[in-house]
Design an enzyme around this catalytic site. Sequence first.
Site, PDB file in Angstrom:
ATOM      1  N   ASP A 321       0.850  -1.204   0.000  1.00  0.00           N
ATOM      2  CA  ASP A 321       0.000   0.000   0.000  1.00  0.00           C
ATOM      3  C   ASP A 321       0.878   1.244   0.000  1.00  0.00           C
ATOM      4  OD1 ASP A 321      -2.041   1.787   0.231  1.00  0.00           O
ATOM      5  OD2 ASP A 321      -2.543   1.295   2.305  1.00  0.00           O
ATOM      6  N   GLU A 354      -2.756  10.798  -0.290  1.00  0.00           N
ATOM      7  CA  GLU A 354      -3.958   9.962  -0.212  1.00  0.00           C
ATOM      8  C   GLU A 354      -4.210   9.524   1.220  1.00  0.00           C
ATOM      9  OE1 GLU A 354      -6.111   5.935  -0.484  1.00  0.00           O
ATOM     10  OE2 GLU A 354      -4.279   6.529   0.507  1.00  0.00           O
ATOM     11  N   ASP A 383      -4.684   0.316  -6.227  1.00  0.00           N
ATOM     12  CA  ASP A 383      -4.284   0.467  -4.826  1.00  0.00           C
ATOM     13  C   ASP A 383      -4.242  -0.909  -4.156  1.00  0.00           C
ATOM     14  OD1 ASP A 383      -3.723   1.455  -2.320  1.00  0.00           O
ATOM     15  OD2 ASP A 383      -5.512   2.692  -2.145  1.00  0.00           O
TER      16      ASP A 383
END
Length: 491
Positions: A321, A354, A383
């Site tokens: 991630d 983000e 993602d």
Amino acid sequence: MPEPRRTLRSALPPAPAAALSLLTALTLGGCVPAAQDPGQTPTGPTPNGQAAAPSGQTTAPAVPNASETAEPSGTGPADTPEALVAAVRQDALREDLEAIERIARENGGHRASGTPGADATVEYVVAELEEAGYEVQLQPFEGTYRENTAHAFTLRGPAPRSLDYTVLRYSPAITAQNAPLRAPAVADGCSSADWGGADLTGAIALVSVAGDCSLSTKSAVARSAGAVGVVVYNDADGPLYASLGYPHEDHAGTVAVSGELGRDLLAAARTGQARVDLRVDEKVEQRTFVNVLAEAPGRSQDAVLVGAHLDSVPFGPGIHDNATGVAAVLEIARRAAGSGPHEHPVRFALWSAEEIGLQGSRHYVDALTDAEAQRIALYVNVDMVAPVDTDDPVRVLADSGRPGAERLLADQLRRDGETTAVTESTGWSDFGPFRWADIPATGLFSEDDAANHTPDDGPQNVSVERLERSTRALGHLVGVLRDDASALTAR
Ligand SMILES: [Zn+2]
């Protein structure tokens, strides 16, 4: 994903926040592309600025520059969807992951937006895109940076000891000395009823991470009962890396401890004798973040936009991630360079910030005019797309309103042997701001795994084979849509 699933239910408001400040023209140190005239101010491109093909353009501009790519324009091997899929190279993906992991290692173990690790990540993707022949556009914006700086947590009594803990993201500042540690009758602490009407004035509340509510709710419930701070204990052994989801004045200062320590503290709290010192400082300031944009040209103005977030949380290197999404987008950009011209431009976006509120993609969408927004045929978000747990499928984001696009992704994954599903996400990522603006958005994602958002989200938390398959699915989608956007709506 910005936050652990557990805290996501109320992690973000359902609509974009008010528009962030206007684009600020500024020089971005090492982030300015080397090829750029140093005298030229890198004005933040509007999303449809230089990066979009002007109206009526019929010849390919020098983006990407065919002379810098191995294959002559128009005859490159990656001109068809099949060729673009076949061009994906696992070793190139692996190199991206290794480079990004190295950046984290050299910058305090993470790449959180507003820190040197994030800046170095921007420099890396800019260099990769330029090497592929793209004219890279930087979109700087002002955003809010938050960091819990100094902090301390100790048990004063009955038996004094120092405690291992983590600070929840977005914890407000707190200073409490010799405060009583109190646990609710119902461990969840999801409602004031769990506290049985207890007066927690001046106390530190001790609650379990388990339960059917967010940590934001637990923190706010304890605060409304008078607590000055909250300690969340894990429902498993090992430390807990968690978040309140977003900053809010209703939160109390909140830290987390392991399940083992939680049991010890619970026993101490039940004696009525436990007292603790808890201190958390918070730094809040405006900082400049930057989105990175590049475009493969097309004859029409209707573009396909492919994006992934660059930043990690401050807890770890962010390799699953979301170095995986970054690598997938970079690899398709590299392999699509020099091909065409095709009917539709393909725009590549690497978002900043983000993990601290989708700030980069929000800014991009907020800066679009209505006409520019309508020219984005589809946004594809990437993602966390290479989970090591084989029971965790790579999923296609449903409800885009573009079933044809969803199927293009899912079909390629299945051809490559993935068990996949077209499902709604349980969390938010950068597709959110697009959907809130009624721009169709799909993407690839997987469920949060236990290592995401922790120091363990390193290379061992990624299956490079599955990253290759996810990237091939992205390549199939891009390869089809750049010539025929009607495939978006195909039934
Ligand atoms: Zn993510």
